[in-house]
Design a protein around this motif. Structure first.
Motif, short mmCIF file in Angstrom:
data_model
loop_
_atom_site.label_atom_id
_atom_site.label_comp_id
_atom_site.label_asym_id
_atom_site.label_seq_id
_atom_site.Cartn_x
_atom_site.Cartn_y
_atom_site.Cartn_z
N ALA A 74 -16.74 -45.87 -36.06
CA ALA A 74 -17.20 -46.50 -34.82
C ALA A 74 -17.30 -48.00 -35.02
O ALA A 74 -17.95 -48.47 -35.95
N VAL A 92 -22.22 -42.28 -30.77
CA VAL A 92 -21.81 -42.75 -32.10
C VAL A 92 -22.64 -42.07 -33.19
O VAL A 92 -22.11 -41.63 -34.21
N ALA A 108 -19.74 -40.28 -35.37
CA ALA A 108 -19.11 -41.19 -36.33
C ALA A 108 -19.48 -40.84 -37.78
O ALA A 108 -20.59 -40.43 -38.06
#
Lengths: 311, 136
Positions: A34, A194, A198
């Motif tokens: 990310a 995220v 991520a």
């Protein structure tokens, strides 16, 4: 693990405006990276350099081992790219867009595209002009993934999508990753997404990465607390204060690598209150907020460097 | 078995999944032979990276909690059946020693730690689900 994407000391300016000042970043096989930063931080510029749409003034970027400025059509066929705003010709129908895209890439799979379009609830005869923003985002994703790419690059794919559309977009992405395990580099402002999806996070600030760490590391190594009274407790070992700020008369500290037992002891003595691990949003605000990062950015960079050595 | 995670916890997501599966077995909400959700299913359900699920399942396999059967998925095994008694005892001792040390630094007495352990066992309802055969 092999490196799929890389930025090596990339600089880029527009006139007097220096946007990237030595950006270093690598994405490994199978990793979801990310790419975060405030508006205007240079994320789009970096991604455009990566795709070869823009040249760096110094340094270089590579995709699948190829210099981004020398990507041939055959290399591009291995990359799925979704740009900001999902630019599609409004006068085309969904099926025309798919046919057009198929013509540009040998590996494009019509069956994959047709199935994905159906799953999104899009109709092949629909004009692009009549699609909602969310539908356009989904169509862009379908186009990017139907060629079975080895790497995906997304510039803020969820921008402007409502919560349900965002979740559907995320689901489609997860489906794709479960099938292929391809590497992803995506920029985003939706930090709650995220946090879930991520593996690694980079925060771009003033032209370089302020943070480049795995989500697991951020979870394990950072701690926030408030000093309740008396002098600020000093923690031993490797602990360091990344950020110190006064809010409502109380000092708030962001620690890196504090000893949990020491923290617990100070908390028990009533000298500080442990606020736990910061959320990505809190960290982002702490690091890139209005107050200048000052010393903080230096120590975070040191941490990032130390990590590189460890790896 | 319902696997849930807290993306804001200090604990990495893959470790949360590992713990959730082990806790479900200990509580009896899952039983040996149960099939775990597929990687794609769980990743979609929790909206997380499929690689994270793969990592958790691999860890569970290493810990002897699940077995992977080619083509049909991951299944829960009998608790601890993969490890020998001596090894299991050693691991248990190590776990308790670490917990006791941390508890001491938090300022608890031995009696308080004993009570807390009893309470944890009660919450997990260990005895109710005990099949007895693997007991050291």
């Amino acid at each position: 693990m092999s490196t799929v994407l890389s930025f090596e000391g990339v600089h880029r300016h527009f006139g007097p405006h220096q946007v990237l000042r030595g950006l270093n970043l690598t994405v490994q096989q199978g990793q979801i990276y990310a790419f975060l930063g405030r508006n205007g931080a240079g994320k789009t510029t970096a991604l455009r350099i990566l795709m070869g749409f823009l040249a760096p003034h110094r340094g270089r970027a590579t995709v699948l081992g190829v210099d981004s400025q020398a990507l041939r059509p055959a290399d591009r066929a291995r990359i799925g790219y979704v740009g900001e705003g999902h630019l599609l010709d409004p006068t085309m129908r969904v099926k025309d867009v798919i046919a057009f895209e198929r013509g540009t890439r040998a590996t494009f799979r019509l069956d994959l595209a047709a199935r994905a379009v159906q799953r999104c609830g899009l109709r092949l005869g629909q004009f692009v002009a009549t699609l909602s923003r969310g539908q356009r985002a989904q169509l862009s994703l379908v186009l990017a993934v139907a060629a079975a790419p080895e790497v995906l690059v997304f510039d803020d794919p969820a921008m402007g999508l409502d919560v349900v559309m965002r979740r559907e977009f995320l689901d489609a992405m997860i489906d794709l990753l479960a099938d292929s395990g391809c590497a992803v580099l995506f920029s985003s402002h939706i930090l709650t997404d995220v946090e879930r999806i991520a593996d690694r996070v980079g925060i771009l600030h003033q032209g370089a990465l302020l943070v480049d760490a795995t989500m697991d590391d951020l979870r394990r190594r950072l701690r926030r607390c408030v000093v309740l009274g008396g002098p600020e407790p000093a923690l031993g070992g490797a602990a360091q204060v990344l950020r110190r700020r006064v809010r409502q008369g109380a000092t708030e500290l962001l620690w890196l690598d504090p000893d949990a037992r020491e923290l617990a002891r100070f908390a028990q003595e009533g000298r500080l209150q442990d606020l736990g691990t910061p959320t990505l949003e809190e960290l982002f605000l702490d690091l890139t907020g209005i107050e200048p990062p000052g010393l903080l950015s230096e120590s975070v960079r040191e941490v990032a460097r130390a990590q590189e050595v460890v790896q | 078995m319902l696997i849930r995670i807290d993306p804001r916890s200090a604990e990495p997501i893959f470790e949360q999944i590992v713990f959730a599966v082990k806790a479900a077995l200990a509580r009896g909400t899952a039983t040996p032979g149960d099939k775990l959700p597929s990687v794609r299913e769980l990743a979609r359900d929790l909206a997380i990276n499929p690689n994270t699920v793969v990592r958790a399942y691999e860890q569970l396999e290493r810990d002897g909690v699940v077995v992977r059967r080619q083509g049909s998925g991951c299944f829960l095994t009998d608790r601890g059946s993969e490890l020998g008694l001596v090894q299991r005892r050693r691991q248990l001792q190590e776990l308790l020693r670490r917990a006791a040390t941390d508890a001491f630094h938090l300022g608890f007495t031995a009696a308080e730690v004993r009570t807390a352990l009893e309470q944890s066992l009660e919450q997990l309802q260990f005895d109710k689900n005990d099949q007895g055969k693997d007991r050291p």
